[in-house]
Design an enzyme around this catalytic site. Structure first.
Site, mmCIF file in Angstrom:
data_model
loop_
_atom_site.group_PDB
_atom_site.id
_atom_site.type_symbol
_atom_site.label_atom_id
_atom_site.label_comp_id
_atom_site.label_asym_id
_atom_site.label_seq_id
_atom_site.Cartn_x
_atom_site.Cartn_y
_atom_site.Cartn_z
ATOM 1 N N LYS B 107 3.020 1.443 4.251
ATOM 2 C CA LYS B 107 3.506 2.824 4.370
ATOM 3 C C LYS B 107 3.841 3.208 5.800
ATOM 4 C CE LYS B 107 -0.403 2.371 3.064
ATOM 5 N NZ LYS B 107 -1.606 2.154 2.341
ATOM 6 N N ILE B 138 -0.267 3.748 -8.983
ATOM 7 C CA ILE B 138 0.515 4.783 -9.655
ATOM 8 C C ILE B 138 2.009 4.541 -9.422
ATOM 9 C CG2 ILE B 138 1.015 7.249 -9.779
ATOM 10 C CD1 ILE B 138 -1.791 7.812 -8.782
ATOM 11 N N GLY B 189 -17.374 0.871 3.176
ATOM 12 C CA GLY B 189 -16.144 0.177 3.554
ATOM 13 C C GLY B 189 -14.893 0.888 3.079
ATOM 14 N N LYS B 207 2.637 8.393 3.357
ATOM 15 C CA LYS B 207 3.062 8.273 1.954
ATOM 16 C C LYS B 207 3.951 9.448 1.575
ATOM 17 C CE LYS B 207 -1.304 5.927 1.004
ATOM 18 N NZ LYS B 207 -2.713 6.136 0.576
#
Lengths: 428, 428
Positions: B107, B138, B189, B207
Site C-alpha cells: 500500500k 476483503i 505482534g 489504503k
C-alpha cells in the site's frame, strides 16, 4: 477509442427501467471506466404504450425478444424479463446462438438451465453474466468466482430473499403474527406475483443453486436443494428464539459433506450478535468461508431498481473491458456432476410443540427423544392457552435423520398435539 | 491447456509464505479455475537460510528482487516485501519495464508512486494488481473498480487497520487504558515495526488513498489526506461515547465535496448499532455508497497470512484468465488531477475538555462556542478528579473551520485545562 458496446434490453420493468436510467445518467462515467461508450440500440417489452417515465427516444423497439437478441446492432443481449422458461429462455438461447454476449438477472432460468446455457456460451466464446441474479447489488458472484478463486470454499451461507427477511424482522420488531406482516408486505408490493416463490424459499433457493455451482465446482442443479419456507415461523418461535439469544432467518447454507455437497434453504436460528442475526429489513447478506480467507461477509440491498441495475451494469462494463471469466468460475465442461448429501452435518435443533397439559406428558416427550438418540440441551414448558402446554426444546447436535425419527416417535406418544416445529441452529 | 503462469515471488514473510502454501495446496483448484497451471519459478528473500517451514524445492532462488523481476521464466512478479521505496519500488519498475505482470500487497508503494506505476504498466500492457494492499482478504478493490463501475460513488468509508480496531475494541471490552492495550497489542505482534504506521493512521490512510483514486477517478495522492491517529482516544472518551450510543473507530472517510474530494482518516464516533459500530477485534470493514447501489458493506480479515495471500491469489488467477482491468478503474492517463477539500461536510463533533471547577466556567465555555458559531446539542459535566471537571459536549452539525475557531477561543477563556479532544461523528 473502441467502438461503442451496443445493448439490446429485453424487459422494461423495475430493473430494465433502472438500467436504461443508468446508461443515460452515467454515460460519461461508464465510458471512462469501460474504455468505450455503452449505448442502447433497442429495447423490448410487453406493452409499448405503457408510461414508464422513461426517455426511449433514439432506442429501437422490438415486440419479440428473440428478434431483439438477433439484431445486428446488438452486441450484448440484456435479459430482464424473468421466468425460467418461455421468452426468457428462447431469447437467451437465440442471443448465444447469434454470438451475442448475455447479461441476465434471471435466477430461475439459470438455476434450471444454467449448465446448458454456460456450455453454449463458452462454446460460442461469448459472456454469460448474472451478478444481478443473486443478492441484487451485492457482488457475490464476482467475489466467489474471481476474488476467492485461490480458496477451497468450505461454507457459503446467507440471507438471499429480502421479502422474507423483512417479514421475519418486522414480526420481531412489532410483535406481529406472520399473517399480519405477510399482508403488509403484500400491500407494500414486496411479494412476487406468486408469493410462494418468496415465502416458500424457492426464489432464494434458485440463488443458492447458482452459488453452490461456483463455490464447489459443480454443474448447477436446483433439484436436491432442501427447501423449507417461512410459513411455519410463528411470532412465538421468534420470541422464544430471541429469549435464548437467537434470531430466526430464512438461511441458505451450502457446505461440502463427504463426497458431495449439502445445500438447504430453511428457517434457521442464528446468534443475535452475529452479522446475520443483526441483518435488518429487506437487506441481504452472504457469508463465504474459505481455507485461506477464513470468512468474508457481504451485505447490501437484495433487490430494487438501483441496486439490481447496478449489478447488471457491472457485468456490462466487464464485457466492455473484455473481462470474461468462465460462467460458473471454471469452464462448464470441467464442472463436476452434482452429488447432493442430505443434512449430514449435525447441528442443534430448536423444537417447539404443544402437548397435553397432564401429568407425565413432558416425561413421555423427553423419553421419545432419548430413544431416537436426540439428547436435550435445554427444555422449557411455558404458560399458554389451556388445556395445551407449549414446550420448547433445544437439542444437542444431531443429524436430521435422528430428528425425523424422534418426531415420528413423538407422534405415537399421544401427548403431542399436531406437528412439532423444528428449525436448525446455524452457528456463524 | 495453455502454458503455465510462472510466478516470481519476492518476499517470504507472512504473506509470501502464505502464497507459496496456497500455490502448493490448491494447485488443482487454481488450474481448474484459471484455465492453466500456476507455478513458482523462483523466490527471493533477505536470508536464504532462515527456516520458514516452507518447501522451496524446485523453486529457483534470487538474492536480488530486481534480478527476479527480470527472469525469463517469470510471467508475474509478486512483490510482497513492502516499503514505499527501495527494493520494492526498484523491482516493480524493473518488472514492468521487462513486460511482466505485477501483483503486490504494498500500500505504501502504491500510495506514493501508484500513478507513475499505473501509467508505466498500462503503457507496457501488463497488469498491476493490488487487492491485497487494501483490507486484506476483503475484495474491495475489485468491488469498487469492477462490480460498482456503473455507479457514481458518493461515499467510501471504513475501518482499514485491524490493529487499531483491536486496540479500541479491547479498550471498550476490558475497560483498559490505551497504554495498557497498546502494550498487549505489541506483545501479540500486532504492531508494525514502526507502530506509528498503525496507531498514527498512516497505514490506513495509504489504503484510503488507493480507494479514493478508484472511487472518484483521480490520480492517487497520499498528501492532502487528513490523518489523525488513535493515540488521543482515552478510555473515558470510549465510555462517554458508548453512554451516548456510539463507538469510537479509526475511520477512513472519503466523499465528493464541491469540485474536489474530502478524504480523512481519524477517530470517529459511529452509531453502536451500525455494522461499523459492531465491528469487533482486528476485523476490517469497508462501506461503499453509490447513486445506484445505495450502500454495500464488505467485512473480513484485514491481515494475516491466509486472507492476504487469498487476495494475492485472486489477482493471480485474474491474470491467468487474462482479466486485466485498468489499474485504478479507468486508464491512468484519464484520471483527474486530485483536488483535496478539507472537511467541507458539516457533522456533529464530540468535544471533551477539562475545565476549572469554579463558578461560571461552564458558562464561559458555552459562550465561546456560541461566539464561534458552534451550537451545542448536548453538554454534560461529570465528576472526576478535583479540582478539574471534565466536560463533554456534542455539537450540532458544524464544519471543522468553525470548530477550530471555537477551540481557539476556548483557549483564551482561561478556564480550559490543556487541549480539548474533538472527534467527528460519522452517521452510517
Amino acid at each position: 477509442m473502441a467502438d461503442p458496446l451496443r445493448l439490446g434490453v429485453a424487459g422494461l420493468g423495475t430493473v430494465g427501467a433502472g438500467l436504461v436510467r443508468i446508461v443515460q445518467r452515467n454515460a460519461r462515467l461508464v465510458e471512462a471506466r469501460g474504455g468505450r461508450r455503452v449505448i442502447i440500440s433497442a429495447v423490448c417489452a410487453r406493452s409499448r404504450g405503457k408510461d414508464r417515465n422513461l426517455d426511449l427516444d433514439g432506442h429501437g423497439w422490438e415486440d419479440d425478444p428473440v428478434a431483439l437478441a438477433r439484431r445486428d446492432d446488438v452486441d450484448v443481449f440484456v435479459e430482464l424479463m424473468g421466468g425460467g422458461e418461455g421468452p426468457a429462455k428462447a431469447s437467451v438461447e437465440a442471443a448465444i446462438a447469434a454470438g451475442k454476449h448475455v447479461v441476465t438477472a434471471n435466477k430461475a432460468l439459470l438455476a434450471e438451465h444454467g449448465h446448458a446455457l454456460a456450455l453454449a456460451a463458452e462454446e460460442a466464446r461469448v459472456a454469460l453474466r448474472f451478478e444481478a441474479a443473486v443478492a441484487g447489488g451485492i457482488p457475490i458472484v464476482k467475489a466467489l468466482s474471481e476474488s476467492l478463486a485461490g480458496n477451497e470454499i468450505t461454507r457459503v451461507l446467507g440471507v438471499m430473499n429480502g421479502t422474507c427477511n423483512y417479514i421475519l424482522t418486522r414480526m420481531w420488531d412489532a410483535g406481529l403474527p406472520y399473517e399480519t406482516v405477510f399482508e403488509e408486505a403484500s400491500d407494500l408490493g414486496y411479494l412476487e406475483a406468486d408469493p410462494t416463490l418468496d415465502v416458500g424459499g424457492i426464489d432464494a433457493a434458485h440463488k443458492l443453486a447458482l452459488l453452490v455451482s461456483i463455490a464447489f465446482g459443480e454443474r448447477v442443479k436446483f433439484d436436491g436443494i432442501e427447501i423449507e419456507g417461512i410459513e411455519r415461523v410463528s411470532i412465538d418461535d421468534i420470541k422464544q428464539a430471541a429469549d435464548m439469544g437467537y434470531r430466526i432467518k430464512l438461511l441458505g447454507v451450502a457446505r461440502r459433506s463427504g463426497n458431495g455437497v449439502e445445500a438447504r434453504m430453511s428457517p434457521c436460528l442464528v446468534p443475535e450478535g452475529s452479522p446475520l442475526g443483526q441483518l435488518p429489513g429487506a437487506t441481504n447478506m452472504v457469508v463465504v468461508e474459505g481455507d485461506s480467507v477464513n470468512q468474508i461477509v457481504l451485505r447490501g440491498p437484495g433487490a430494487g431498481e438501483g441496486p439490481t441495475a447496478s449489478a447488471v451494469m457491472g457485468d456490462i462494463v466487464d464485457i466492455a473491458r473484455n473481462l470474461v471469466a468462465p460462467v460458473f468460475g471454471q469452464p462448464a465442461e470441467t464442472l463436476a456432476e452434482p452429488i447432493r448429501i442430505r443434512g449430514a452435518t449435525p447441528t442443534p435443533f430448536y423444537l417447539r410443540m404443544t402437548i397435553a397439559d397432564r401429568p407425565g406428558a413432558l416425561a413421555k416427550v423427553a423419553h421419545a427423544l432419548g430413544e431416537a438418540g436426540v439428547s436435550i440441551n435445554r427444555m422449557r414448558q411455558y404458560r399458554h392457552s389451556e388445556p395445551h402446554a407449549p414446550v420448547l426444546i433445544m437439542t444437542h447436535d444431531c443429524v436430521p435423520a435422528d430428528l425425523d425419527r424422534a418426531i415420528e416417535s413423538l407422534a405415537v406418544t399421544g401427548v403431542v398435539e399436531g406437528d412439532p416445529v423444528a428449525f436448525r441452529v446455524e452457528e456463524v
